[in-house]
Design a protein around this motif. Structure first.
Motif, PDB file in Angstrom:
ATOM      1  N   ILE A  82      -1.692   1.740   0.670  1.00 25.11           N
ATOM      2  CA  ILE A  82      -2.408   0.467   0.675  1.00 25.11           C
ATOM      3  C   ILE A  82      -2.216  -0.278  -0.644  1.00 25.11           C
ATOM      4  CG2 ILE A  82      -4.692  -0.612   0.747  1.00 25.11           C
ATOM      5  CD1 ILE A  82      -3.702   0.275   3.470  1.00 25.11           C
TER       6      ILE A  82
ATOM      7  N   VAL B 123       0.870  -2.338   1.116  1.00 25.13           N
ATOM      8  CA  VAL B 123       0.155  -3.282   1.977  1.00 25.13           C
ATOM      9  C   VAL B 123      -0.412  -4.440   1.157  1.00 25.13           C
ATOM     10  CG1 VAL B 123      -1.727  -3.595   3.622  1.00 25.13           C
ATOM     11  CG2 VAL B 123      -0.356  -1.494   3.683  1.00 25.13           C
ATOM     12  N   LYS B 124      -1.098  -4.132   0.079  1.00 22.37           N
ATOM     13  CA  LYS B 124      -1.692  -5.205  -0.730  1.00 22.37           C
ATOM     14  C   LYS B 124      -0.636  -6.122  -1.319  1.00 22.37           C
ATOM     15  CE  LYS B 124      -6.158  -3.204  -1.955  1.00 22.37           C
ATOM     16  NZ  LYS B 124      -7.058  -2.760  -3.059  1.00 22.37           N
TER      17      LYS B 124
ATOM     18  N   GLY C 155      -4.454   4.044   6.332  1.00 23.97           N
ATOM     19  CA  GLY C 155      -5.213   2.953   5.742  1.00 23.97           C
ATOM     20  C   GLY C 155      -5.208   1.666   6.521  1.00 23.97           C
TER      21      GLY C 155
END
Length: 293
Positions: A18, A22-23, A118
């Motif tokens: 994450i 992802v972020k 996540g």
């Protein structure tokens, strides 16, 4: 084209996945995520033929979009056993695209584990994709801007992807999710499509059991190097902007395009393809003028 290899890791924790990918909306390949799945050992073409051979499946080929085609309408249908026989006998352009085979063959759901990575994955939408040697999936991005976990099985496929900020170079067709279909992304014609020289993307070859994370709205072009199949799991976009784009695509853009195909026929398709070149090259010229001024 300006392509760099997608970063790879053997395994990854939920927190690192994450925070790092992802972020930041950065793609990554996780090589060993599926090694404890039954699918890792079972999901080969002969297994799919054994448990789903009598299922009638929709097939797509590489023909250009036609105004008479419905949205994502299949070009033909075939028994899965016959299709796999075709895949194993010779190269073919016929592909299975975005198909929920698990709805027809629920036992397939027992072969994989929902990864605790996540993302809040949509449990109703494990989609499968099949292709023969050298078959290609045209450059496009997904209508719902999802975060995608793309798992490959049986063989090898090449994945070329571009971030949404590269759309200005991609000759995007208006009111659609695709680039112009006459672009050969393996060997682009820069005389006809000069903006492509500026596009910066990523590339990787996925092998059996490997997972590619594609962030929200990423363009992707897939080429099967051998016969094989893939599964995509998806999570809705976290970005409010991308979620609003997804809602627009699903509830407005798609229906507007269908209406215009019925109203204007092939003239609508031709107009969109011409506008894709005109808009992209105009943007390229403006960018050049700004740099030299």
């Amino acid at each position: 084209m300006k392509l760099k290899q997608i970063e790879r890791v053997k395994k990854i924790s939920k927190a690192d996945f994450i925070s790092q990918y992802v972020k930041n909306q950065i793609p990554v390949v996780v090589e060993e995520l599926t090694e404890d799945w039954p699918a890792y050992h079972k999901w080969k073409l002969h297994y799919i033929k054994e448990i789903a051979g009598d299922t009638i499946v929709p097939l797509y080929d590489n023909r250009p979009v036609n105004h008479q085609d419905g949205f994502n309408e299949a070009h033909t249908k075939m028994k899965m056993s016959d299709y796999i026989n075709l895949l194993e006998s010779k190269p073919t352009n016929y592909r299975i695209f975005l198909y929920n085979l698990m709805k027809e063959v629920p036992t397939l759901k027992e072969d994989f584990l929902w990864p605790d990575i996540g993302l809040k994955l949509v449990k109703q939408m494990p989609m499968l994709f099949f292709g023969g040697e050298s078959s290609k999936v045209f450059m496009h991005y997904d209508i719902d801007y999802s975060n995608i976990l793309h798992f490959h099985f049986h063989g090898e496929k090449q994945c070329m992807i571009f971030a949404p900020n590269q759309s200005k170079y991609m000759y995007k067709v208006p009111h659609a999710l695709i680039s112009r279909e006459d672009i050969d992304f393996d060997n682009p014609d820069y005389d006809k499509f000069p903006a492509l020289e500026n596009a910066e993307g990523f590339i990787t070859n996925l092998k059996h059991g490997e997972m590619l994370y594609m962030p929200e709205g990423y363009w992707h072009y897939m080429k099967y190097l051998t016969p094989g199949f893939s599964m995509s799991l998806r999570a809705f976009p976290k970005s409010i902007t991308n979620l609003s784009k997804a809602v627009y695509n699903v509830f407005i853009m798609r229906h507007f395009d269908i209406m215009m195909r019925k109203f204007k026929g092939q003239k609508w398709i031709d107009y969109k393809n011409e506008k894709a070149i005109r808009d992209t090259n105009e943007h390229l010229q403006k960018t050049f003028l700004r740099k030299v001024s």
